[in-house]
Write a protein that holds these residues in place. Sequence first.
Motif, short mmCIF file in Angstrom:
data_model
loop_
_atom_site.label_atom_id
_atom_site.label_comp_id
_atom_site.label_asym_id
_atom_site.label_seq_id
_atom_site.Cartn_x
_atom_site.Cartn_y
_atom_site.Cartn_z
N ALA A 314 -32.74 8.38 8.27
CA ALA A 314 -32.83 9.43 7.25
C ALA A 314 -32.55 10.80 7.85
N SER A 315 -33.12 11.05 9.00
CA SER A 315 -32.98 12.36 9.64
C SER A 315 -31.54 12.62 10.07
N VAL A 316 -30.88 11.61 10.64
CA VAL A 316 -29.50 11.82 11.11
C VAL A 316 -28.54 11.96 9.93
N VAL A 317 -28.78 11.23 8.84
CA VAL A 317 -27.92 11.34 7.67
C VAL A 317 -28.11 12.69 6.99
N LEU A 318 -29.35 13.12 6.87
CA LEU A 318 -29.61 14.44 6.28
C LEU A 318 -28.91 15.54 7.09
N ALA A 319 -28.93 15.41 8.41
CA ALA A 319 -28.24 16.40 9.26
C ALA A 319 -26.75 16.42 8.95
N GLY A 320 -26.14 15.23 8.80
CA GLY A 320 -24.73 15.15 8.48
C GLY A 320 -24.42 15.77 7.12
N SER A 490 -13.27 10.40 13.44
CA SER A 490 -14.26 9.72 12.60
C SER A 490 -15.66 9.98 13.16
N GLY A 491 -16.51 10.61 12.38
CA GLY A 491 -17.88 10.90 12.82
C GLY A 491 -18.74 9.66 12.80
N GLN A 492 -19.74 9.64 13.66
CA GLN A 492 -20.67 8.51 13.69
C GLN A 492 -22.08 9.00 13.41
N ALA A 493 -22.64 8.55 12.29
CA ALA A 493 -24.03 8.89 11.93
C ALA A 493 -24.95 7.97 12.70
N ASN A 494 -25.04 8.23 14.00
CA ASN A 494 -25.76 7.33 14.91
C ASN A 494 -27.17 7.86 15.12
N ASN A 495 -28.16 6.97 14.95
CA ASN A 495 -29.56 7.38 15.15
C ASN A 495 -29.81 7.94 16.54
N ALA A 496 -28.91 7.62 17.48
CA ALA A 496 -29.07 8.10 18.86
C ALA A 496 -29.00 9.63 18.93
N TYR A 497 -28.48 10.27 17.88
CA TYR A 497 -28.52 11.74 17.83
C TYR A 497 -29.95 12.24 17.69
N ILE A 498 -30.78 11.46 16.99
CA ILE A 498 -32.10 11.96 16.59
C ILE A 498 -33.24 11.41 17.44
N ALA A 521 -37.17 19.13 10.58
CA ALA A 521 -36.86 20.05 11.68
C ALA A 521 -35.79 19.45 12.59
N ALA A 522 -35.88 18.14 12.85
CA ALA A 522 -34.88 17.47 13.69
C ALA A 522 -33.51 17.49 13.03
N SER A 523 -33.47 17.26 11.72
CA SER A 523 -32.20 17.30 10.98
C SER A 523 -31.56 18.68 11.06
N GLU A 524 -32.38 19.68 10.85
CA GLU A 524 -31.90 21.07 10.88
C GLU A 524 -31.32 21.41 12.26
N ALA A 525 -32.03 20.98 13.31
CA ALA A 525 -31.57 21.26 14.67
C ALA A 525 -30.23 20.58 14.96
N HIS A 553 -32.72 20.68 22.17
CA HIS A 553 -32.91 21.58 21.01
C HIS A 553 -33.70 20.87 19.90
N ILE A 554 -33.41 19.59 19.68
CA ILE A 554 -34.17 18.82 18.68
C ILE A 554 -35.62 18.72 19.11
N ALA A 555 -35.84 18.41 20.40
CA ALA A 555 -37.21 18.29 20.92
C ALA A 555 -37.98 19.58 20.73
N ALA A 556 -37.31 20.71 20.98
CA ALA A 556 -37.97 22.02 20.84
C ALA A 556 -38.39 22.26 19.39
N LYS A 557 -37.51 21.92 18.44
CA LYS A 557 -37.82 22.13 17.01
C LYS A 557 -38.96 21.21 16.56
N VAL A 558 -38.93 19.96 17.04
CA VAL A 558 -39.98 18.99 16.68
C VAL A 558 -41.31 19.42 17.29
#
Length: 594
Positions: A314-320, A490-498, A521-525, A553-558
Amino acid sequence: METETKTTTTTTQEEVEALMDPKSTVGGGVEDAYGEDRATEEQLVTPWTLSVASGYNLLRDPHHNKGLAFNEKERDAHYLRGLLPPVVVSQKLQEKKLMHNLRQYKVPLQRYMAMMDLQEMNERLFYKLLIDNVEELLPVVYTPTVGEACQKYGSIFRRPQGLYISLKEKGKILEVLKNWPEKRIQVIVVTDGERILGLGDLGCQGMGIPVGKLSLYTALGGIRPSACLPITIDVGTNNEQLLNDEFYIGLRQKRATGKEYADLLHEFMCAVKQNYGEKVLIQFEDFANHNAFDLLARYCKTHLVFNDDIQGTASVVLAGLVAALKLVGGTLAEHTYLFLGAGEAGTGIAELIALEIARQTNAPIEECRKKIWLVDSKGLIVSSRKESLQHFKKPWAHEHEPIKNLSDAVNSIKPTVLIGTSGVGKTFTKDVIEAMASFNEKPIILALSNPTSQSECTAEEAYNWSKGRAIFASGSPFDPVEYEGRIIMSGQANNAYIFPGFGLGLVISGAIRVHDDMLLAASEALAQEVTQENFDKGLIYPPFTNIRKISAHIAAKVAAKAYELGLATRLPRPEDLVKYAESCMYTPVYRSYR
C-alpha cells in the motif's frame, strides 16, 4: 559507500561479551553483537565470536571470512598460513570476479543458488555485491527468481537458513527461539507459506521469501545481518504436488486450521516478545487473506507488527500515485480508482489511499472510500453483495448495479487509475487498456502481481495498447519499451522501496508500535525522491541505484512520526534523523583484523 577509516581502537573480549549481554547499553546507538555499534566506525578488530575465530574455522565463518582478502599480517595473526593461496586480493577484485561468474549463468535459478552459496561463505562480500549491483541482482535474490526458488526449494536445499517452527514444536517454541545463535534480533520476517507471491501454497518451502526479504533489509535498509531472523511456521500444506514430492522438506499433512493454527501462532508471538523484547519488528509475509488480516488486527495493539503484503504494498503504491500526480495533474481526491483483486494487497492499498485522501481533505474516511472500486472473482463489489462478502471487503461495497467482468466495470466506472493485485496474469486485456486510454489522456496502469508470469499485463502491452500514453508500473521488472522511436522505461512498484527504510526507521527510533501515519510518511518520503529526469523517462519511482539514500530518508520520516506519536523509546531524539539513520546503517566493507 563510506570510505574505511582506520583507527587504533580495538575491541576486547570483555567489550564483546558486554555487547552480547541483553542488559548492555554500550554505545547508545543501534547495538551490534560484533561490537559494530555504528557501521561507519570501521575499527581494527579481533574477530571474536564466543571464542577467538582463527584458522580453518575463521575461513568457514561467513560473518568474518574475507577469503583471499586476508592480508599478510592477518594470515600470520589468525593461523591462516597455508590455508589460502599466496595471493592477496582486494574486495573490489573479488566483486569483479563474482559478477563475471554470475553473468555466465543463463538460468536465473543458478544465479540465485550462487548468491545463496556466497551468503553462506562470505557475508560481507555478498552484501557488497548486492549493494553495488542492486538493479541487476535484486531480481535474482528476490522477485521474480525467488518464486521459482521456493517452488524448487526442496530440490535445491543445502544448508538451513533461518528457523523452522512446525506443529512438532508446539509447547516448545521459546526453546526453539533460544537455539538461534544470535541473541539481539531486531527484525523477524515470518511466513506460513500459504500464499507465496502469486504461486499459492508452497508450505515449508516458502522459506525463500523471509530469507530474501531480510537480505534486502540489510542491503537496502542497513539493518545488520546478525539482527535479522527468517522464520517459517510449518502447519502443513494443501499442495498435493508437494505432499507427493520425495524432496519436500516440510510436514506431510494437510494444513492445520482453526484453534490449532491460532494457538500455535499465539504461542509464537508470545515467545518472540518474551525472548527478544517489545521492540523486535515482526513482519508477516505471504499469509493467506483469512489469516493475514486476523493476525494484523489481533497483534497490532500488543506487538510491533507489520504486514508487507497489506501495508508495504500500500505504501509503495501510494508513493507512485502521489508521484504520478505531477504528470496527470489533480489531487488524489480528484481521481477515481478501480482495482482488480480484493485481497490483502488490493484492500490494503485502497485503505491507505482513502486514509491519505481523508488526511488531505478532512473528509470522513467512509466518504473517501467511495472514490475507490474493487473487482474480485465474482465481479464488481457492490452493496447488494454485502452479506456474502468477507469482512475486509465490506467497506468497498458501494451502490451500483452488479457487473460481472473487469471490462464492463472499466467502461461503467471510468477510472483514471487501474490497479491489478489479482495474482492472475493477462487480465488487463487489450479491450481494458484501450478503454482506459479512450477516456484518459494519461491512464495510470499498475500491474502489480508477482512474479512476472502473473502480471496483469506487460509494459509493452500497456504502452502499445494505450498508444504510448499510459503511466505504467509493475510488481516485477520489465525491460524498456520502444514505442514510435521513443524509449519508455518501465517503473517497478517494488515493496523493496519501502520496507527496508521503514524497518530501519522503527529500529533507530526504538518504536514499539506501527501506526498508519508512519506508512503515509514513508510514501511521502519515497514520492519526494522522484526527479524530473525520472519522469521524462516514464518512471514514477526513482532508480534502485540510490536505494540506500532513499531508505535513509524514509527511515528519518518514519522515525520522526514515531517520536511525534509518542511511540519512540530511543531517547533523546537525534537532531538530524537522516544523518543518524545513515550512521546506523550496516556497511559491508571488510574490516581490518589485528
